[in-house]
Design a protein around this motif. Sequence first.
Motif, mmCIF file in Angstrom:
data_model
loop_
_atom_site.group_PDB
_atom_site.id
_atom_site.type_symbol
_atom_site.label_atom_id
_atom_site.label_comp_id
_atom_site.label_asym_id
_atom_site.label_seq_id
_atom_site.Cartn_x
_atom_site.Cartn_y
_atom_site.Cartn_z
ATOM 1 N N ALA A 1 73.131 -41.726 -48.170
ATOM 2 C CA ALA A 1 72.228 -41.842 -48.227
ATOM 3 C C ALA A 1 72.201 -40.784 -48.832
ATOM 4 O O ALA A 1 71.407 -40.592 -50.377
ATOM 5 N N ILE A 2 72.177 -39.453 -48.679
ATOM 6 C CA ILE A 2 71.267 -38.832 -49.137
ATOM 7 C C ILE A 2 72.108 -37.933 -50.024
ATOM 8 O O ILE A 2 72.274 -37.756 -51.348
ATOM 9 N N TYR A 3 73.824 -38.077 -49.820
ATOM 10 C CA TYR A 3 75.140 -37.752 -50.674
ATOM 11 C C TYR A 3 75.283 -38.642 -51.547
ATOM 12 O O TYR A 3 76.509 -38.128 -52.798
ATOM 13 N N ALA A 4 75.484 -39.992 -51.494
ATOM 14 C CA ALA A 4 75.757 -40.944 -52.189
ATOM 15 C C ALA A 4 75.045 -41.809 -52.742
ATOM 16 O O ALA A 4 75.250 -42.282 -53.542
ATOM 17 N N GLY A 5 73.382 -42.179 -52.163
ATOM 18 C CA GLY A 5 72.632 -42.206 -53.185
ATOM 19 C C GLY A 5 72.160 -43.657 -52.150
ATOM 20 O O GLY A 5 72.915 -44.413 -51.475
ATOM 21 N N VAL A 6 70.829 -44.180 -52.190
ATOM 22 C CA VAL A 6 70.284 -44.894 -51.200
ATOM 23 C C VAL A 6 70.340 -46.356 -51.604
ATOM 24 O O VAL A 6 70.867 -46.990 -50.768
ATOM 25 N N PRO A 7 71.345 -46.764 -52.669
ATOM 26 C CA PRO A 7 71.834 -47.929 -52.300
ATOM 27 C C PRO A 7 72.375 -48.481 -52.187
ATOM 28 O O PRO A 7 72.904 -49.478 -51.346
ATOM 29 N N ALA A 8 73.376 -47.336 -51.921
ATOM 30 C CA ALA A 8 75.118 -47.122 -51.459
ATOM 31 C C ALA A 8 74.847 -48.244 -49.621
ATOM 32 O O ALA A 8 75.073 -48.455 -49.348
ATOM 33 N N ALA A 9 73.811 -46.760 -49.289
ATOM 34 C CA ALA A 9 73.290 -46.746 -48.088
ATOM 35 C C ALA A 9 72.723 -48.025 -47.991
ATOM 36 O O ALA A 9 72.720 -48.582 -46.548
ATOM 37 N N ASN A 10 72.044 -48.352 -48.259
ATOM 38 C CA ASN A 10 71.053 -50.010 -48.138
ATOM 39 C C ASN A 10 71.593 -51.169 -48.185
ATOM 40 O O ASN A 10 71.874 -51.537 -46.917
ATOM 41 N N THR A 11 73.322 -51.217 -49.045
ATOM 42 C CA THR A 11 74.224 -52.238 -49.171
ATOM 43 C C THR A 11 74.585 -52.109 -47.779
ATOM 44 O O THR A 11 75.321 -53.259 -46.616
ATOM 45 N N ALA A 12 75.266 -50.431 -47.039
ATOM 46 C CA ALA A 12 75.858 -50.463 -45.926
ATOM 47 C C ALA A 12 75.810 -50.939 -45.160
ATOM 48 O O ALA A 12 75.564 -51.315 -44.172
ATOM 49 N N PHE A 13 73.936 -50.585 -44.399
ATOM 50 C CA PHE A 13 72.985 -51.138 -43.813
ATOM 51 C C PHE A 13 72.838 -52.358 -43.106
ATOM 52 O O PHE A 13 73.089 -52.824 -42.792
ATOM 53 N N ALA A 14 72.555 -53.170 -44.743
ATOM 54 C CA ALA A 14 72.555 -54.107 -44.581
ATOM 55 C C ALA A 14 74.284 -54.651 -44.111
ATOM 56 O O ALA A 14 73.985 -55.629 -43.204
ATOM 57 N N GLU A 15 75.688 -54.471 -44.569
ATOM 58 C CA GLU A 15 76.446 -54.638 -44.344
ATOM 59 C C GLU A 15 77.072 -54.441 -42.691
ATOM 60 O O GLU A 15 76.989 -55.349 -41.564
#
Length: 88
Positions: A64-78
Amino acid sequence: MITRIAWNEIWGRAGLDDRTRRLIVLAITASLGRWEEFALHVRAGLTRDGFTREEMKEVLMQTAIYAGVPAANTAFAEAARIIAEIDG
């Protein structure tokens, strides 16, 4: 070609263990939005004792810190979807 290069020449190298490599793949695939590959490695990591759910969470927080919160949010959902399937 992919089997020889990816699995033998890269994954077979002595420099990192499989757990570390798989966690790195989670960060990279989440960062790039490669969700099919991300899901494959989440499932393999969690079902083959490759890493813990807590370790995966830490990797995704770092992502989330290095690639962005939107990417991490999707990753957490997946990841949550896959965990629900595993827990059945």
